[in-house]
Design a protein around this motif. Structure first.
Motif, PDB file in Angstrom:
ATOM      1  N   THR A  52      16.026  -0.711   9.691  1.00 52.57           N
ATOM      2  CA  THR A  52      17.468  -0.954   9.601  1.00 52.57           C
ATOM      3  C   THR A  52      17.808  -2.403   9.271  1.00 52.57           C
ATOM      4  O   THR A  52      18.961  -2.700   8.966  1.00 52.57           O
ATOM      5  CB  THR A  52      18.157  -0.578  10.922  1.00 52.57           C
ATOM      6  N   ASN A  53      16.837  -3.296   9.319  1.00 52.72           N
ATOM      7  CA  ASN A  53      17.092  -4.704   9.044  1.00 52.72           C
ATOM      8  C   ASN A  53      17.321  -4.919   7.547  1.00 52.72           C
ATOM      9  O   ASN A  53      16.516  -4.497   6.714  1.00 52.72           O
ATOM     10  CB  ASN A  53      15.916  -5.550   9.530  1.00 52.72           C
ATOM     11  N   PHE A  54      18.406  -5.591   7.201  1.00 54.65           N
ATOM     12  CA  PHE A  54      18.763  -5.777   5.787  1.00 54.65           C
ATOM     13  C   PHE A  54      17.714  -6.572   5.023  1.00 54.65           C
ATOM     14  O   PHE A  54      17.357  -6.230   3.892  1.00 54.65           O
ATOM     15  CB  PHE A  54      20.120  -6.488   5.685  1.00 54.65           C
ATOM     16  N   VAL A  55      17.219  -7.642   5.621  1.00 52.56           N
ATOM     17  CA  VAL A  55      16.229  -8.482   4.937  1.00 52.56           C
ATOM     18  C   VAL A  55      14.969  -7.684   4.623  1.00 52.56           C
ATOM     19  O   VAL A  55      14.412  -7.754   3.519  1.00 52.56           O
ATOM     20  CB  VAL A  55      15.888  -9.724   5.786  1.00 52.56           C
ATOM     21  N   VAL A  56      14.516  -6.897   5.599  1.00 52.62           N
ATOM     22  CA  VAL A  56      13.308  -6.084   5.403  1.00 52.62           C
ATOM     23  C   VAL A  56      13.523  -5.046   4.315  1.00 52.62           C
ATOM     24  O   VAL A  56      12.709  -4.886   3.400  1.00 52.62           O
ATOM     25  CB  VAL A  56      12.895  -5.398   6.721  1.00 52.62           C
ATOM     26  N   GLN A  57      14.645  -4.346   4.393  1.00 53.81           N
ATOM     27  CA  GLN A  57      14.897  -3.234   3.484  1.00 53.81           C
ATOM     28  C   GLN A  57      15.277  -3.684   2.076  1.00 53.81           C
ATOM     29  O   GLN A  57      14.808  -3.112   1.086  1.00 53.81           O
ATOM     30  CB  GLN A  57      16.010  -2.342   4.055  1.00 53.81           C
ATOM     31  N   ALA A  58      16.127  -4.680   1.973  1.00 55.81           N
ATOM     32  CA  ALA A  58      16.684  -5.064   0.673  1.00 55.81           C
ATOM     33  C   ALA A  58      15.890  -6.146  -0.043  1.00 55.81           C
ATOM     34  O   ALA A  58      15.989  -6.283  -1.267  1.00 55.81           O
ATOM     35  CB  ALA A  58      18.129  -5.540   0.848  1.00 55.81           C
ATOM     36  N   ILE A  59      15.080  -6.913   0.701  1.00 60.48           N
ATOM     37  CA  ILE A  59      14.344  -8.021   0.075  1.00 60.48           C
ATOM     38  C   ILE A  59      12.835  -7.835   0.183  1.00 60.48           C
ATOM     39  O   ILE A  59      12.126  -7.795  -0.828  1.00 60.48           O
ATOM     40  CB  ILE A  59      14.762  -9.367   0.707  1.00 60.48           C
ATOM     41  N   LEU A  60      12.333  -7.709   1.415  1.00 57.44           N
ATOM     42  CA  LEU A  60      10.881  -7.651   1.604  1.00 57.44           C
ATOM     43  C   LEU A  60      10.274  -6.358   1.060  1.00 57.44           C
ATOM     44  O   LEU A  60       9.189  -6.377   0.479  1.00 57.44           O
ATOM     45  CB  LEU A  60      10.541  -7.808   3.089  1.00 57.44           C
ATOM     46  N   PRO A  62      11.307  -4.331  -1.521  1.00 56.89           N
ATOM     47  CA  PRO A  62      11.124  -4.374  -2.982  1.00 56.89           C
ATOM     48  C   PRO A  62      10.014  -5.330  -3.414  1.00 56.89           C
ATOM     49  O   PRO A  62       9.273  -5.039  -4.365  1.00 56.89           O
ATOM     50  CB  PRO A  62      12.492  -4.848  -3.492  1.00 56.89           C
ATOM     51  N   ILE A  63       9.880  -6.475  -2.705  1.00 58.40           N
ATOM     52  CA  ILE A  63       8.801  -7.412  -3.030  1.00 58.40           C
ATOM     53  C   ILE A  63       7.440  -6.759  -2.786  1.00 58.40           C
ATOM     54  O   ILE A  63       6.503  -6.908  -3.578  1.00 58.40           O
ATOM     55  CB  ILE A  63       8.934  -8.706  -2.193  1.00 58.40           C
ATOM     56  N   LEU A  64       7.342  -6.017  -1.685  1.00 56.88           N
ATOM     57  CA  LEU A  64       6.095  -5.318  -1.367  1.00 56.88           C
ATOM     58  C   LEU A  64       5.757  -4.291  -2.447  1.00 56.88           C
ATOM     59  O   LEU A  64       4.612  -4.219  -2.910  1.00 56.88           O
ATOM     60  CB  LEU A  64       6.204  -4.633  -0.013  1.00 56.88           C
ATOM     61  N   ILE A  65       6.733  -3.499  -2.850  1.00 55.82           N
ATOM     62  CA  ILE A  65       6.496  -2.478  -3.873  1.00 55.82           C
ATOM     63  C   ILE A  65       6.062  -3.132  -5.184  1.00 55.82           C
ATOM     64  O   ILE A  65       5.125  -2.683  -5.849  1.00 55.82           O
ATOM     65  CB  ILE A  65       7.762  -1.626  -4.079  1.00 55.82           C
ATOM     66  N   PHE A  66       6.742  -4.235  -5.544  1.00 59.35           N
ATOM     67  CA  PHE A  66       6.357  -4.969  -6.749  1.00 59.35           C
ATOM     68  C   PHE A  66       4.922  -5.478  -6.627  1.00 59.35           C
ATOM     69  O   PHE A  66       4.139  -5.410  -7.581  1.00 59.35           O
ATOM     70  CB  PHE A  66       7.310  -6.138  -6.993  1.00 59.35           C
ATOM     71  N   GLY A  67       4.573  -6.024  -5.443  1.00 61.52           N
ATOM     72  CA  GLY A  67       3.223  -6.545  -5.230  1.00 61.52           C
ATOM     73  C   GLY A  67       2.162  -5.478  -5.391  1.00 61.52           C
ATOM     74  O   GLY A  67       1.114  -5.722  -5.999  1.00 61.52           O
ATOM     75  N   VAL A  68       2.418  -4.274  -4.867  1.00 61.58           N
ATOM     76  CA  VAL A  68       1.474  -3.166  -4.989  1.00 61.58           C
ATOM     77  C   VAL A  68       1.290  -2.777  -6.451  1.00 61.58           C
ATOM     78  O   VAL A  68       0.164  -2.670  -6.957  1.00 61.58           O
ATOM     79  CB  VAL A  68       1.942  -1.945  -4.175  1.00 61.58           C
ATOM     80  N   VAL A  69       2.420  -2.579  -7.154  1.00 61.17           N
ATOM     81  CA  VAL A  69       2.363  -2.169  -8.565  1.00 61.17           C
ATOM     82  C   VAL A  69       1.675  -3.241  -9.401  1.00 61.17           C
ATOM     83  O   VAL A  69       0.788  -2.942 -10.219  1.00 61.17           O
ATOM     84  CB  VAL A  69       3.784  -1.889  -9.098  1.00 61.17           C
ATOM     85  N   PHE A  70       2.062  -4.502  -9.194  1.00 62.89           N
ATOM     86  CA  PHE A  70       1.487  -5.603  -9.962  1.00 62.89           C
ATOM     87  C   PHE A  70      -0.015  -5.710  -9.741  1.00 62.89           C
ATOM     88  O   PHE A  70      -0.786  -5.870 -10.688  1.00 62.89           O
ATOM     89  CB  PHE A  70       2.168  -6.915  -9.562  1.00 62.89           C
ATOM     90  N   HIS A  71      -0.442  -5.619  -8.485  1.00 65.69           N
ATOM     91  CA  HIS A  71      -1.865  -5.773  -8.148  1.00 65.69           C
ATOM     92  C   HIS A  71      -2.709  -4.708  -8.826  1.00 65.69           C
ATOM     93  O   HIS A  71      -3.763  -5.017  -9.407  1.00 65.69           O
ATOM     94  CB  HIS A  71      -2.047  -5.707  -6.629  1.00 65.69           C
ATOM     95  N   PHE A  72      -2.258  -3.465  -8.786  1.00 66.02           N
ATOM     96  CA  PHE A  72      -3.070  -2.396  -9.347  1.00 66.02           C
ATOM     97  C   PHE A  72      -3.024  -2.383 -10.879  1.00 66.02           C
ATOM     98  O   PHE A  72      -4.034  -2.105 -11.525  1.00 66.02           O
ATOM     99  CB  PHE A  72      -2.650  -1.052  -8.766  1.00 66.02           C
TER     100      PHE A  72
END
Length: 220
Positions: A52-60, A62-72
């Protein structure tokens, strides 16, 4: 940025950096999941905050998803480049003599880990999105533990998780330590870093396996 990533060295550096970011996330994810074994209430509290935390959901997130896609994607690109390079010098190349089994098969262990992430997203992330934005359920801060435990009722699904974490271990055993090498870390701390990465690569996947097995046997 696009021109920089045309360099093989730059690609390895970028992949190493994204890999280290994912390793940090993995440690955080493990810590949260481990609380489900110790205290369901604590697990619910942390999961509710993360969900429910905005920073986690809206910022961290998407960064995590980008990191996963970019890495692979970067991993597959580098693998294709390496295969092409080996094809040109195949006469003198002896993979088993020049590198370990794990380093030669990073693409396969990575593919298994990627498939596992797909299963993990299907098991947890997709239902979470449906719960929040499609089904419009009232907020329930106590639902997370039950949802986690329900994923380990099936022996087949639990077995898939266990096998996936074994492959994650194999991937980390080479990938974690080589990330520091790709970033140019070569000093008096290198041996200590190597030992730490080996310990991390073994302990964290085994910890996830323990969590899956714990909940599966608790469901019997």
């Amino acid at each position: 940025m696009g021109g920089l990533l045309k360099s093989s060295v730059a690609k390895k550096f970028a992949m190493a950096l994204s890999g280290l970011f994912l390793v940090l996330f993995l440690a955080q994810h493990f810590t949260i999941n481990l609380t489900s074994v110790i205290s369901p209430d604590t697990f619910n509290e942390i999961s509710h905050f993360m969900g429910t935390n905005f920073v986690v959901q809206a910022i961290l997130q998407p960064i995590l998803i980008f990191g996963v896609v970019f890495h692979f994607i970067m991993g597959f690109v580098l693998e294709i480049q390496n295969r092409n390079a080996r094809a040109k010098s195949y006469v003198s190349y002896n993979g088993s003599a020049n590198s370990s089994w794990m380093s030669r098969n990073m693409i396969y262990s990575g593919a298994v880990v990627l498939a596992f992430l797909g299963l993990h997203f299907y098991d947890f992330w997709v239902p979470e999105l449906a719960h929040k934005y499609i089904e419009s359920h009232p907020e329930d801060a106590t639902r997370y533990y039950g949802e986690l435990v329900s994923k380990f009722v099936s022996p087949v699904r639990t077995g898939l998780y266990v096998v996936s974490f074994v492959f994650l271990m194999l991937h980390l055993l080479h990938g974690f330590s080589s990330s520091f090498q790709s970033m140019g870390v070569n000093n008096k701390y290198s041996e200590g870093i190597r030992k730490f990465t080996v310990g991390y690569a073994i302990i964290i996947p085994l910890g996830f396996i323990f969590i899956a097995a714990f909940h599966y046997f608790n469901n019997l």
